[in-house]
Design an enzyme around this catalytic site. Structure first.
Site, mmCIF file in Angstrom:
data_model
loop_
_atom_site.group_PDB
_atom_site.id
_atom_site.type_symbol
_atom_site.label_atom_id
_atom_site.label_comp_id
_atom_site.label_asym_id
_atom_site.label_seq_id
_atom_site.Cartn_x
_atom_site.Cartn_y
_atom_site.Cartn_z
ATOM 1 N N GLU A 10 0.808 -1.221 0.000
ATOM 2 C CA GLU A 10 0.000 0.000 0.000
ATOM 3 C C GLU A 10 0.841 1.271 0.000
ATOM 4 O O GLU A 10 0.368 2.323 -0.427
ATOM 5 C CB GLU A 10 -0.944 -0.001 1.209
ATOM 6 C CG GLU A 10 -2.009 1.064 1.145
ATOM 7 C CD GLU A 10 -3.211 0.753 2.012
ATOM 8 O OE1 GLU A 10 -3.756 1.693 2.604
ATOM 9 O OE2 GLU A 10 -3.609 -0.421 2.101
ATOM 10 N N ASP A 114 -2.952 -3.148 3.126
ATOM 11 C CA ASP A 114 -3.353 -3.203 4.534
ATOM 12 C C ASP A 114 -4.578 -4.096 4.699
ATOM 13 O O ASP A 114 -5.483 -4.107 3.846
ATOM 14 C CB ASP A 114 -3.684 -1.797 5.055
ATOM 15 C CG ASP A 114 -2.428 -0.969 5.277
ATOM 16 O OD1 ASP A 114 -1.315 -1.533 5.182
ATOM 17 O OD2 ASP A 114 -2.554 0.237 5.539
ATOM 18 N N ASP A 116 -7.529 -4.310 6.006
ATOM 19 C CA ASP A 116 -8.817 -3.776 6.434
ATOM 20 C C ASP A 116 -9.669 -3.615 5.179
ATOM 21 O O ASP A 116 -9.239 -3.976 4.076
ATOM 22 C CB ASP A 116 -8.650 -2.448 7.182
ATOM 23 C CG ASP A 116 -7.840 -1.422 6.385
ATOM 24 O OD1 ASP A 116 -7.702 -1.594 5.156
ATOM 25 O OD2 ASP A 116 -7.343 -0.453 6.990
ATOM 26 N N TYR A 332 -0.482 -3.282 13.623
ATOM 27 C CA TYR A 332 -1.421 -2.438 12.880
ATOM 28 C C TYR A 332 -2.298 -1.662 13.857
ATOM 29 O O TYR A 332 -2.952 -2.246 14.718
ATOM 30 C CB TYR A 332 -2.284 -3.309 11.968
ATOM 31 C CG TYR A 332 -3.072 -2.527 10.951
ATOM 32 C CD1 TYR A 332 -2.436 -1.759 9.991
ATOM 33 C CD2 TYR A 332 -4.466 -2.561 10.952
ATOM 34 C CE1 TYR A 332 -3.161 -1.048 9.053
ATOM 35 C CE2 TYR A 332 -5.200 -1.856 10.020
ATOM 36 C CZ TYR A 332 -4.535 -1.093 9.071
ATOM 37 O OH TYR A 332 -5.263 -0.389 8.142
#
Length: 440
Positions: A10, A114, A116, A332
């Site tokens: 990312e 990431d 999420d 994280y």
């Protein structure tokens, strides 16, 4: 003959860290629109040439077609039924062209975004810019893989590479839906309320009165709190704060009565303490004060403590925590979970703190005692609670907010796997001519 594997992270800093772990620092880098790190290894049992690169956040953003740009010709209500279009988020960065070029000649795609929902959405944005440029594999053969990780550390990255999964289309679509709602609600209400207020308040000091689906309701809480502060009528109070001194030792006592609102009463009590000069204790009452260990640290609790105890605003605290994450110091930092999942390596995380100059000895004692897995909290299933990944000192982190955030996270982790905290509160009674004063 080997295969070619394209991997995408990312952020550029994450791409470099992950490539270093996977290649054991045996890599070479080149610069395109974004950096590309190349190294050799094996993939799915075959010799492989890896190319690790990155995006810089979302590849696309969402907007209305140009026909809806006019505030005069378009009723805000029409925006709710309008079509939307996706455009490149950072045209000057040439991310789309970069991905398309690097995908040419590749056989597999491994996504290191990431873990999420936003990251899952970016996975499919990357796929839109790579799949059609890659070699076609036989039908039924998986070509796209997803790495799931919660920290930038060698064990976590290597474990993620051994346990690749498929990207989650449902989570990506959920972000698409949220983006469309944010766009339509935000733009429609912004246009509506801007016209509404400008028509009623000629001296309005803003050309646009913007509306955010999350920010505007939050503003209501801020206004409510501000009104409560303005309406508050302060009342003076007096506190007796004696300081005991014996040789070079000092002890501040806390008045059991806390405070009085009558200045005459406060003056009499303070005078009696000053005149006594020395403290004679007539009785001592001792009680045990026990405090259970905290649950694992989630994002909301981190931001609350940063604001209330560390004097770091939420935005700054989150920015610092994310920098510590990308640098490999913290796990994280965006998580709702306050319970450690069954597969969380508490022993390994604790071991990383054993050599810390401040709390290393305590961490070692916990290891020797044997750590019992904490109970309670909530495991939402997104990411484990926020923990330190490796030991760091204030000097290493440059002090300031970075050290304050890191120190809090590390101490909170140690507290969450420690036993119940027990202490003693001593209440001292001091006799006076007309009353008995208690301190603790």
């Amino acid at each position: 003959m080997g295969v070619n594997v394209l991997m995408v992270a990312e952020k550029p800093s994450l791409a470099l860290s992950i490539a270093q772990f996977l290649s054991h620092n045996q890599l070479h880098s080149r610069r395109g629109a974004l950096e590309v790190h190349e190294f050799s290894g094996s993939f799915l049992g075959q010799q492989a040439h890896f190319k690790m690169t990155s995006v810089i956040g979302h590849v696309y953003n969402l907007d209305f077609p140009a026909a809806y740009n006019s505030w005069d010709r378009v009723d805000p209500l029409e925006l709710f039924d309008a079509q939307t279009v996706k455009g490149e988020a950072n045209p000057k960065a040439h991310v789309c062209r970069h991905l398309q070029q690097e995908a040419r000649g590749c056989d597999y795609l491994v996504l290191w975004l990431d873990c999420d929902r936003e990251g899952e959405n970016i996975c499919f944005e990357v796929m839109d810019n790579t799949m059609q440029y890659m070699h076609r594999l036989p039908p039924g053969q998986q070509q796209v893989f997803r790495a799931r990780f919660s920290a930038i550390s060698a064990p976590e990255v290597l474990a993620a590479m051994r346990n690749l999964v498929s990207p989650n289309k449902a989570e990506a679509l959920a972000v698409d839906a949220r983006q469309e709602l944010d766009l339509k609600v935000g733009v429609a209400f912004t246009r509506f309320q801007t016209r509404f207020f400008q028509g009623r308040y000629g001296n309005l000091d803003a050309a646009v009165v913007s509306y955010g689906p999350c920010q505007t309701p939050t503003l209501g809480f801020c206004v409510e709190r501000h009104q409560a502060i303005v309406a508050f009528q302060p009342e003076p109070f007096w506190v007796v704060k004696p300081l005991l001194t014996k040789f070079t030792d000092h002890m501040a006592l806390e008045w059991a009565r806390s405070r009085v609102f009558d200045s005459d009463v406060g003056a009499v009590l303070a005078s009696s303490v000053r005149e006594a000069g020395a403290l004679r204790v007539s009785s001592v009452t001792t009680k045990e004060d026990r405090k259970g260990r905290p649950h694992g640290l989630n994002t909301v609790e981190l931001l609350k403590v940063a604001s209330s105890a560390l004097n770091i605003g939420p935005a700054q605290a989150m920015a610092v925590a994310e920098r510590l994450y990308t640098s490999g110091y913290l796990s994280y930092p965006r998580t709702e979970s306050s319970a450690y999942p069954p597969n969380f390596d508490i022993q390994g995380t604790l071991s990383s703190q054993v050599r810390h100059p401040i709390w290393g000895e305590y961490a070692g004692s916990l290891l020797q005692q044997g750590v019992s897995r904490p109970k309670g909290g909530v495991d939402v299933g997104d990411h484990p609670p926020i923990t330190p990944v490796r030991a760091a000192t204030a000097e290493e982190l440059g002090g300031g907010d970075a050290w304050l955030i890191y120190e809090f996270v590390a101490r909170h982790f140690l507290a969450s796997i420690s036993g119940t905290s027990a202490g003693k509160v001593h209440v001292l009674s001091r006799p006076c001519s007309h009353h008995c004063t208690e301190f603790k």
